[in-house]
Design an enzyme around this catalytic site. Structure first.
Site, PDB file in Angstrom:
ATOM      1  N   ARG A 125      -1.076   7.599   2.910  1.00 23.10           N
ATOM      2  CA  ARG A 125      -2.456   7.339   2.507  1.00 23.10           C
ATOM      3  C   ARG A 125      -2.460   6.430   1.290  1.00 23.10           C
ATOM      4  NH1 ARG A 125      -6.019  12.733   4.082  1.00 23.10           N
ATOM      5  NH2 ARG A 125      -6.171  12.105   6.258  1.00 23.10           N
ATOM      6  N   GLN A 130      -5.037   2.103   5.104  1.00 27.54           N
ATOM      7  CA  GLN A 130      -6.253   2.862   5.430  1.00 27.54           C
ATOM      8  C   GLN A 130      -6.747   2.590   6.841  1.00 27.54           C
ATOM      9  OE1 GLN A 130      -9.035   1.888   2.318  1.00 27.54           O
ATOM     10  NE2 GLN A 130      -8.377   3.585   1.021  1.00 27.54           N
ATOM     11  N   ASP A 133      -4.872   4.669   9.582  1.00 30.16           N
ATOM     12  CA  ASP A 133      -4.779   6.104   9.347  1.00 30.16           C
ATOM     13  C   ASP A 133      -5.511   6.893  10.437  1.00 30.16           C
ATOM     14  OD1 ASP A 133      -4.723   8.674   8.382  1.00 30.16           O
ATOM     15  OD2 ASP A 133      -5.603   8.214   6.437  1.00 30.16           O
ATOM     16  N   SER A 136      -7.464  10.172   9.252  1.00 24.55           N
ATOM     17  CA  SER A 136      -8.787   9.974   8.649  1.00 24.55           C
ATOM     18  C   SER A 136      -9.833   9.665   9.700  1.00 24.55           C
ATOM     19  CB  SER A 136      -8.735   8.849   7.607  1.00 24.55           C
ATOM     20  OG  SER A 136      -8.007   9.261   6.469  1.00 24.55           O
ATOM     21  N   TYR A 233      -3.014  14.820   0.147  1.00 27.38           N
ATOM     22  CA  TYR A 233      -3.327  16.133   0.706  1.00 27.38           C
ATOM     23  C   TYR A 233      -3.266  17.189  -0.390  1.00 27.38           C
ATOM     24  CZ  TYR A 233      -2.402  13.860   5.160  1.00 27.38           C
ATOM     25  OH  TYR A 233      -2.425  13.005   6.232  1.00 27.38           O
TER      26      TYR A 233
END
Length: 377
Positions: A125, A130, A133, A136, A233
């Site tokens: 991350r 991004q 991902d 997400s 996380y």
């Protein structure tokens, strides 16, 4: 891998899996990069994508054996079983969510077959990753769907309604875990008119909760995590914090109508957030949606893919929540995979060439062996 890369897209075979790893949009973009794309017949049907749409985008349609024959790269939502991959080129990439901790034997089989397995759920991350991902993109949809599913089961309205017959109070919704899924759950519940509160072990999420118009519920007398845990996380908390949080939740949860739990720790069983005793304090007719159901659940009594009732409270836990929104989930997932390949596409090499930062983070197998440090510990 030689130039003119062949990308294979197989039909997903896991129970309940409705998504597909390529869309007509991404097929067109892959072909524009210089790749050829072969898609198994019917791969997109459950995501409302007919074979003809793939053909129009430039893909070849065939059966599983035809699709993987000579493939340099195999896309998947969930990792394909090794017996489906006979005929791929030596060293072919498997690009999918591979669930390596739960599916260790499959990873070992990839290694034995000389395949390079790339676990997209291990994507770091960081800013430049991004758009790649998958966690997400899929968690956003999961948070949204969790609220809608809970609202469907809940026997009352979400917003406050003032009518000639009297006033209906707004539903109280409590979100536990304010990651991507939790933030989307907050936003969705707010749009539906609920009174929303939320909690997390990361102190930095207070501002995010407030920005969405919800009330932060935090342990004040014991330190939580300042900022993010490793890789963005949350991490496990001290016993002191866990006890303080349990006491706080117990006092708050009894007044809630809907609870959405989202807490996960990568590679471990989901942390227990709600006990049977806490469920017993909730009002009859209340609903809990446990987004951690596939990893054992945050809620005592959750059964994956079943709706159960305890103490008059309904508990829902889909094992694959994004698959309940197959068209949008597939579109976003497919873009993640395209963005990944496009970011590393080398025109001179005629295909993607990974750098160390991303490659070391997601590569599980190479040259006949498992190479990822998290699987070697």
């Amino acid at each position: 891998m030689p130039s003119g890369r062949r990308i294979a897209v197989l039909k997903e075979r896991a129970a309940g899996e409705t998504r597909v790893s390529a869309s007509p949009e991404t097929v067109r973009k892959l072909v524009a990069l210089g790749a050829s794309v072969a898609i198994e017949a019917g791969a997109g049907v459950r995501a409302s994508i007919p074979d003809d749409d793939y053909r129009a985008a430039g893909a070849v349609i065939g059966d599983a054996a035809e699709v993987v024959a000579g493939a340099d790269i195999v896309f998947g939502v969930q990792g394909p079983e090794p017996d489906l991959l006979a005929g791929v080129k030596p060293g072919a990439w498997i690009v999918a969510a591979l669930d390596p901790f739960a599916r260790r034997a499959r990873i070992e089989a990839y290694a034995a077959a000389g395949l390079e397995a790339l676990a997209m759920e291990f994507m770091p991350r960081i800013t430049r990753a991004q758009t790649m991902d998958i966690l997400s993109s899929q968690s956003n949809l999961a948070g949204y769907k969790a609220v809608l599913a809970a609202a469907d089961v809940y026997g009352r309205a979400f917003p406050m309604m003032m009518t000639a017959a009297g006033t209906i109070a707004a539903a109280r919704v409590f979100i536990m875990g304010v990651g991507v899924a939790g933030l989307q759950a907050i936003a969705t519940a707010r749009r539906l008119g609920a009174q929303v509160s939320a909690t997390d072990v990361r102190a930095a999420t207070k501002e995010q909760i407030l920005s969405l118009g919800a009330k932060p519920i935090f342990v004040e007398n014991v330190a939580g995590i300042e900022g993010e845990g490793t890789g963005g996380y949350a991490t496990e908390m001290s016993e002191e914090y866990q006890k303080a949080q349990a006491d706080l939740v117990s006092s708050h949860i009894a007044r809630q109508d809907i609870v959405i739990t989202t807490a996960l720790i990568p590679g471990r069983a989901a942390p227990r957030l709600i006990t049977d005793a806490q469920i017993a304090t909730m009002k009859p007719g209340s609903v809990i949606f446990d987004l951690a159901a596939p990893q054992g659940g945050n809620v005592e009594g959750t059964v994956a893919d079943q709706v159960v009732e305890k103490h008059g409270v309904t508990i829902i836990g889909f094992s694959n929540t994004p698959a309940h929104l197959p068209a949008d989930a597939s579109a976003l997932y497919a873009r993640n995979l395209f963005n990944f390949l496009a970011a590393f596409w080398d025109k001179d090499a005629g295909g993607p060439v990974l750098d160390a930062e991303i490659g070391d983070a997601i590569r599980l197998t190479r040259d006949g062996r498992i190479v990822h440090e998290r699987l070697l510990a």
